[in-house]
Design an enzyme around this catalytic site. Structure first.
Site, mmCIF file in Angstrom:
data_model
loop_
_atom_site.group_PDB
_atom_site.id
_atom_site.type_symbol
_atom_site.label_atom_id
_atom_site.label_comp_id
_atom_site.label_asym_id
_atom_site.label_seq_id
_atom_site.Cartn_x
_atom_site.Cartn_y
_atom_site.Cartn_z
ATOM 1 N N GLU A 91 25.110 30.086 5.901
ATOM 2 C CA GLU A 91 25.921 29.054 6.568
ATOM 3 C C GLU A 91 25.401 28.757 7.959
ATOM 4 O O GLU A 91 25.442 27.622 8.411
ATOM 5 C CB GLU A 91 27.397 29.496 6.626
ATOM 6 C CG GLU A 91 28.320 28.371 7.105
ATOM 7 C CD GLU A 91 29.777 28.779 7.272
ATOM 8 O OE1 GLU A 91 30.109 29.955 7.114
ATOM 9 O OE2 GLU A 91 30.574 27.876 7.577
ATOM 10 N N ARG A 111 27.313 43.829 6.723
ATOM 11 C CA ARG A 111 28.702 44.084 6.321
ATOM 12 C C ARG A 111 28.813 44.556 4.881
ATOM 13 O O ARG A 111 29.770 45.223 4.507
ATOM 14 C CB ARG A 111 29.552 42.838 6.604
ATOM 15 C CG ARG A 111 29.822 42.687 8.084
ATOM 16 C CD ARG A 111 30.432 41.368 8.419
ATOM 17 N NE ARG A 111 29.425 40.385 8.768
ATOM 18 C CZ ARG A 111 29.603 39.072 8.664
ATOM 19 N NH1 ARG A 111 30.721 38.593 8.201
ATOM 20 N NH2 ARG A 111 28.636 38.240 9.025
HETATM 21 O O1 LIG Z 1 27.005 32.786 1.625
HETATM 22 P P1 LIG Z 1 26.115 32.724 2.842
HETATM 23 O O2 LIG Z 1 26.125 31.380 3.503
HETATM 24 O O3 LIG Z 1 24.744 33.208 2.533
HETATM 25 O O4 LIG Z 1 26.737 33.706 3.947
HETATM 26 C C1 LIG Z 1 27.260 34.969 3.654
HETATM 27 C C2 LIG Z 1 26.565 36.056 4.408
HETATM 28 O O5 LIG Z 1 26.668 35.856 5.824
HETATM 29 C C3 LIG Z 1 27.117 37.053 6.434
HETATM 30 O O6 LIG Z 1 26.084 37.920 6.777
HETATM 31 P P2 LIG Z 1 25.087 37.741 8.015
HETATM 32 O O7 LIG Z 1 23.782 37.225 7.511
HETATM 33 O O8 LIG Z 1 25.774 36.987 9.101
HETATM 34 O O9 LIG Z 1 24.780 39.238 8.450
HETATM 35 P P3 LIG Z 1 25.617 40.455 9.044
HETATM 36 O O10 LIG Z 1 26.380 41.062 7.893
HETATM 37 O O11 LIG Z 1 24.529 41.332 9.541
HETATM 38 O O12 LIG Z 1 26.545 39.970 10.128
HETATM 39 C C4 LIG Z 1 27.977 37.691 5.358
HETATM 40 O O13 LIG Z 1 28.176 39.068 5.592
HETATM 41 C C5 LIG Z 1 27.197 37.411 4.115
HETATM 42 O O14 LIG Z 1 26.181 38.370 3.885
HETATM 43 N N1 LIG Z 2 32.385 31.762 8.084
HETATM 44 C C1 LIG Z 2 31.852 32.982 7.954
HETATM 45 N N2 LIG Z 2 32.514 34.076 8.390
HETATM 46 C C2 LIG Z 2 31.976 35.304 8.259
HETATM 47 N N3 LIG Z 2 30.796 35.532 7.690
HETATM 48 C C3 LIG Z 2 30.110 34.475 7.248
HETATM 49 N N4 LIG Z 2 28.912 34.402 6.651
HETATM 50 C C4 LIG Z 2 28.657 33.105 6.418
HETATM 51 N N5 LIG Z 2 29.657 32.332 6.825
HETATM 52 C C5 LIG Z 2 30.588 33.171 7.357
#
Ligand SMILES: O=P(O)(O)OC[C@H]1O[C@H](OP(=O)(O)OP(=O)(O)O)[C@H](O)[C@@H]1O
Ligand SMILES: Nc1ncnc2[nH]cnc12
Length: 173
Positions: free
Chosen positions: A98, A61
């Site tokens: 998370e 994202r």
């Molecule tokens: O603060 P944190 O607990 O580290 O979480 C935040 C991250 O989690 C999500 O990405 P994700 O790894 O789900 O990947 P995506 O963008 O490919 O869905 C979001 O886009 C952040 O990069």
């Molecule tokens: N609650 C949440 N929603 C979307 N992206 C996330 N990445 C980590 N936690 C998330």
């Protein structure tokens, strides 16, 4: 409407995704609404235009946000990718987030000519992803000017892992 109101109006909340107990913030409605998306990007660009040399975003994202943001600011974009996707020499970092753990990488020479980096992503949750991205950027020679997140989930205290950095985000409980 404020930017926070625009964002709230274009964010979906999905309970128990991708696992039980997580309230997932989904920005697909924002990405699908060109005027609202432009408003959010311009809000970020307006804070940093002329003060950064490159935008870095974390897969996936962070790519959706970071590439059009960089174009809008007339600077380049550097992808920080999940492991195994980048050719050539890379630096890598493992981290917890998370709802899991992952490894991210960036090209070892990504910041050789561009020192002031703006890191962009959608959600600051535990901060694991952002802290790993900061470590990578600095190991690859960049200097982090600031971090922009759309939303910060305050109860997860991700900001505590980003001590010393400028972090801008709309905070939600
Ligand atoms: O603060 P944190 O607990 O580290 O979480 C935040 C991250 O989690 C999500 O990405 P994700 O790894 O789900 O990947 P995506 O963008 O490919 O869905 C979001 O886009 C952040 O990069
Ligand atoms: N609650 C949440 N929603 C979307 N992206 C996330 N990445 C980590 N936690 C998330």
């Amino acid at each position: 409407m404020t930017v926070a109101e625009t964002l709230a109006a274009h964010t979906a909340e999905v309970p128990d995704f991708p696992k039980a107990g997580v309230l997932f913030k989904d920005f697909n409605p924002l990405f699908a609404a060109p005027a609202a998306f432009a408003e959010v990007l311009e809000d970020i660009a307006g804070r940093w235009r002329g003060q950064v040399d490159v935008v870095a975003g974390v897969e996936a994202r962070g790519f959706i946000l970071g590439a059009p943001l960089a174009q809008r600011m007339d600077i380049g974009f550097v992808p920080i990718r999940k492991v195994g996707k980048l050719p050539g020499e890379t630096v890598s970092c493992e981290y917890d987030l998370e709802y899991g753990s992952a490894v991210v990488e960036v090209a070892a020479d990504a910041f050789a000519d561009a020192h002031r980096v703006l890191l962009v992503d959608d959600v600051l949750a535990t901060g694991g992803t952002a802290a790993a991205a900061c470590e990578l950027i600095e190991r690859a020679g960049g200097r982090i000017a600031g971090i922009e997140m759309l939303l910060e989930l305050r109860f997860l205290a991700g900001r505590d892992k980003l001590d010393g950095y400028v972090v801008n985000a709309i905070q939600v409980d």
